[in-house]
Design a protein around this motif. Structure first.
Motif, PDB file in Angstrom:
ATOM      1  N   PHE A 148       0.812  -1.216   0.000  1.00  0.00           N
ATOM      2  CA  PHE A 148       0.000   0.000   0.000  1.00  0.00           C
ATOM      3  C   PHE A 148       0.846   1.267   0.000  1.00  0.00           C
ATOM      4  O   PHE A 148       0.478   2.274  -0.607  1.00  0.00           O
ATOM      5  CB  PHE A 148      -0.978   0.005   1.185  1.00  0.00           C
ATOM      6  N   ALA A 149       2.016   1.252   0.661  1.00  0.00           N
ATOM      7  CA  ALA A 149       2.864   2.451   0.691  1.00  0.00           C
ATOM      8  C   ALA A 149       3.417   2.743  -0.700  1.00  0.00           C
ATOM      9  O   ALA A 149       3.422   3.892  -1.157  1.00  0.00           O
ATOM     10  CB  ALA A 149       4.000   2.267   1.695  1.00  0.00           C
ATOM     11  N   TYR A 150       3.883   1.713  -1.377  1.00  0.00           N
ATOM     12  CA  TYR A 150       4.393   1.872  -2.740  1.00  0.00           C
ATOM     13  C   TYR A 150       3.277   2.315  -3.675  1.00  0.00           C
ATOM     14  O   TYR A 150       3.467   3.188  -4.525  1.00  0.00           O
ATOM     15  CB  TYR A 150       4.993   0.548  -3.201  1.00  0.00           C
ATOM     16  N   ASN A 151       2.080   1.722  -3.506  1.00  0.00           N
ATOM     17  CA  ASN A 151       0.930   2.135  -4.311  1.00  0.00           C
ATOM     18  C   ASN A 151       0.600   3.607  -4.093  1.00  0.00           C
ATOM     19  O   ASN A 151       0.291   4.335  -5.050  1.00  0.00           O
ATOM     20  CB  ASN A 151      -0.303   1.288  -3.975  1.00  0.00           C
ATOM     21  N   ALA A 152       0.672   4.049  -2.847  1.00  0.00           N
ATOM     22  CA  ALA A 152       0.377   5.452  -2.549  1.00  0.00           C
ATOM     23  C   ALA A 152       1.396   6.365  -3.218  1.00  0.00           C
ATOM     24  O   ALA A 152       1.039   7.400  -3.811  1.00  0.00           O
ATOM     25  CB  ALA A 152       0.378   5.675  -1.038  1.00  0.00           C
ATOM     26  N   ALA A 153       2.672   5.994  -3.146  1.00  0.00           N
ATOM     27  CA  ALA A 153       3.719   6.826  -3.739  1.00  0.00           C
ATOM     28  C   ALA A 153       3.580   6.883  -5.260  1.00  0.00           C
ATOM     29  O   ALA A 153       3.624   7.965  -5.863  1.00  0.00           O
ATOM     30  CB  ALA A 153       5.092   6.283  -3.352  1.00  0.00           C
ATOM     31  N   LYS A 154       3.423   5.732  -5.883  1.00  0.00           N
ATOM     32  CA  LYS A 154       3.347   5.706  -7.345  1.00  0.00           C
ATOM     33  C   LYS A 154       2.021   6.277  -7.848  1.00  0.00           C
ATOM     34  O   LYS A 154       1.963   6.877  -8.932  1.00  0.00           O
ATOM     35  CB  LYS A 154       3.547   4.275  -7.855  1.00  0.00           C
ATOM     36  N   GLY A 155       0.955   6.129  -7.079  1.00  0.00           N
ATOM     37  CA  GLY A 155      -0.298   6.796  -7.434  1.00  0.00           C
ATOM     38  C   GLY A 155      -0.123   8.307  -7.430  1.00  0.00           C
ATOM     39  O   GLY A 155      -0.652   9.016  -8.291  1.00  0.00           O
ATOM     40  N   GLY A 156       0.647   8.804  -6.456  1.00  0.00           N
ATOM     41  CA  GLY A 156       0.954  10.227  -6.426  1.00  0.00           C
ATOM     42  C   GLY A 156       1.747  10.676  -7.635  1.00  0.00           C
ATOM     43  O   GLY A 156       1.481  11.733  -8.213  1.00  0.00           O
ATOM     44  N   VAL A 157       2.738   9.871  -8.047  1.00  0.00           N
ATOM     45  CA  VAL A 157       3.532  10.211  -9.224  1.00  0.00           C
ATOM     46  C   VAL A 157       2.659  10.230 -10.475  1.00  0.00           C
ATOM     47  O   VAL A 157       2.774  11.121 -11.326  1.00  0.00           O
ATOM     48  CB  VAL A 157       4.694   9.218  -9.404  1.00  0.00           C
ATOM     49  N   THR A 158       1.768   9.261 -10.584  1.00  0.00           N
ATOM     50  CA  THR A 158       0.876   9.179 -11.745  1.00  0.00           C
ATOM     51  C   THR A 158       0.038  10.436 -11.889  1.00  0.00           C
ATOM     52  O   THR A 158      -0.039  11.037 -12.969  1.00  0.00           O
ATOM     53  CB  THR A 158      -0.029   7.942 -11.626  1.00  0.00           C
ATOM     54  N   ASN A 159      -0.563  10.870 -10.803  1.00  0.00           N
ATOM     55  CA  ASN A 159      -1.439  12.039 -10.901  1.00  0.00           C
ATOM     56  C   ASN A 159      -0.653  13.345 -10.880  1.00  0.00           C
ATOM     57  O   ASN A 159      -1.094  14.346 -11.461  1.00  0.00           O
ATOM     58  CB  ASN A 159      -2.493  12.027  -9.795  1.00  0.00           C
ATOM     59  N   MET A 160       0.516  13.364 -10.241  1.00  0.00           N
ATOM     60  CA  MET A 160       1.388  14.530 -10.322  1.00  0.00           C
ATOM     61  C   MET A 160       1.797  14.784 -11.768  1.00  0.00           C
ATOM     62  O   MET A 160       1.865  15.936 -12.209  1.00  0.00           O
ATOM     63  CB  MET A 160       2.643  14.337  -9.466  1.00  0.00           C
TER      64      MET A 160
END
Length: 252
Positions: A148-160
């Protein structure tokens, strides 16, 4: 090809895996390549195969380190034309298992590091009408078990990536991302040694294999080139067709 002759490309996480393959790909196309990671010795080994290379040992999660990378790139080569935000780490575990240190580690490198590097490079990129390519992940477009932590980080990169492309509308700077699926690297070597696990992955990937770092590097180079001059705000799956599925198992 020499699409990047006289251009300066910064690649973070360049000491291995996708980053190393990307740095070498830009080097083959004539770029001045600035290789960044925390491991100077590993960077030097990768850089030895690149004609115009500069090594900068830095932690992208540190704001001052990010500024120093940009300063050293400009001092060495005079401009910054492409920023590849590729540095990344993985923290595995459920919410019951991951503590604050584990959360901070992955968020600081994978998400905040993208912010620090892009923020520091932005004036130079506007001056050169350059572009940013972020390494996100298929894990940035959907959830994984126990990550979940990696998903949160990469989800942030995707939308950033999407939001930065909008904010850059009048600056001439393009911002895109690649979203790889399982790719061979130091982080995933243990997974590749597990035949049962690899079969589960390859059964879901229509092309029938995991990615090699060069598969991702070639797409990064395309997005950074003038061949992609009208591509902006895109998160491009580089996943062998994994995202084409709705998740149902192969019954063939």
């Amino acid at each position: 090809m020499s699409r990047f002759e006289n251009k300066t490309v910064i690649v973070t996480g360049a000491s291995s895996g996708i980053g190393a393959a990307t740095a070498k790909r830009f080097g083959r196309e004539g770029a001045n390549v600035v290789l960044v990671s925390r491991s100077e010795d590993k960077l030097k080994r990768v850089a030895s195969n690149i004609p115009n290379a500069k090594v900068v040992a830095a932690d992208v999660g540190n704001k001052e380190d990010a500024k120093r990378v940009i300063d050293e790139a400009q001092s060495a080569f005079g401009s910054v034309d492409v920023l590849v935000n590729n540095a990344g780490v993985v923290t595995t575990g459920t919410i019951d298992e991951v503590d604050e240190d584990g959360w901070d580690t992955v968020i600081n490198t994978d998400l905040t590091g993208v912010f620090h590097m892009t923020k520091a490079a932005w004036p130079a990129l506007k001056a050169s009408k350059g572009n940013v390519v972020n390494t996100s992940s298929v894990s940035g477009t959907g959830g994984d078990w126990g990550m979940f932590a990696y998903n949160a980080a990469k989800g942030g990169v995707t939308n950033m990536t999407r939001a930065l492309a909008l904010d850059a509308a009048t600056s001439g700077v393009r911002v895109n991302a690649v979203n790889p699926s399982l790719t061979r690297s130091e982080l995933t070597d243990g997974m590749f040694d597990n035949d049962d696990l690899m079969k589960k992955f390859t059964d879901r990937i229509p092309l029938g294999r995991a990615a090699e770092p060069e598969d991702i590097a070639d797409v990064i180079a395309f997005l950074a080139s003038d061949d992609a001059r009208f591509v902006n705000g895109v998160n491009l799956p580089v996943d062998g067709g994994l995202s084409a599925s709705n998740g149902q198992p192969n019954q063939a």
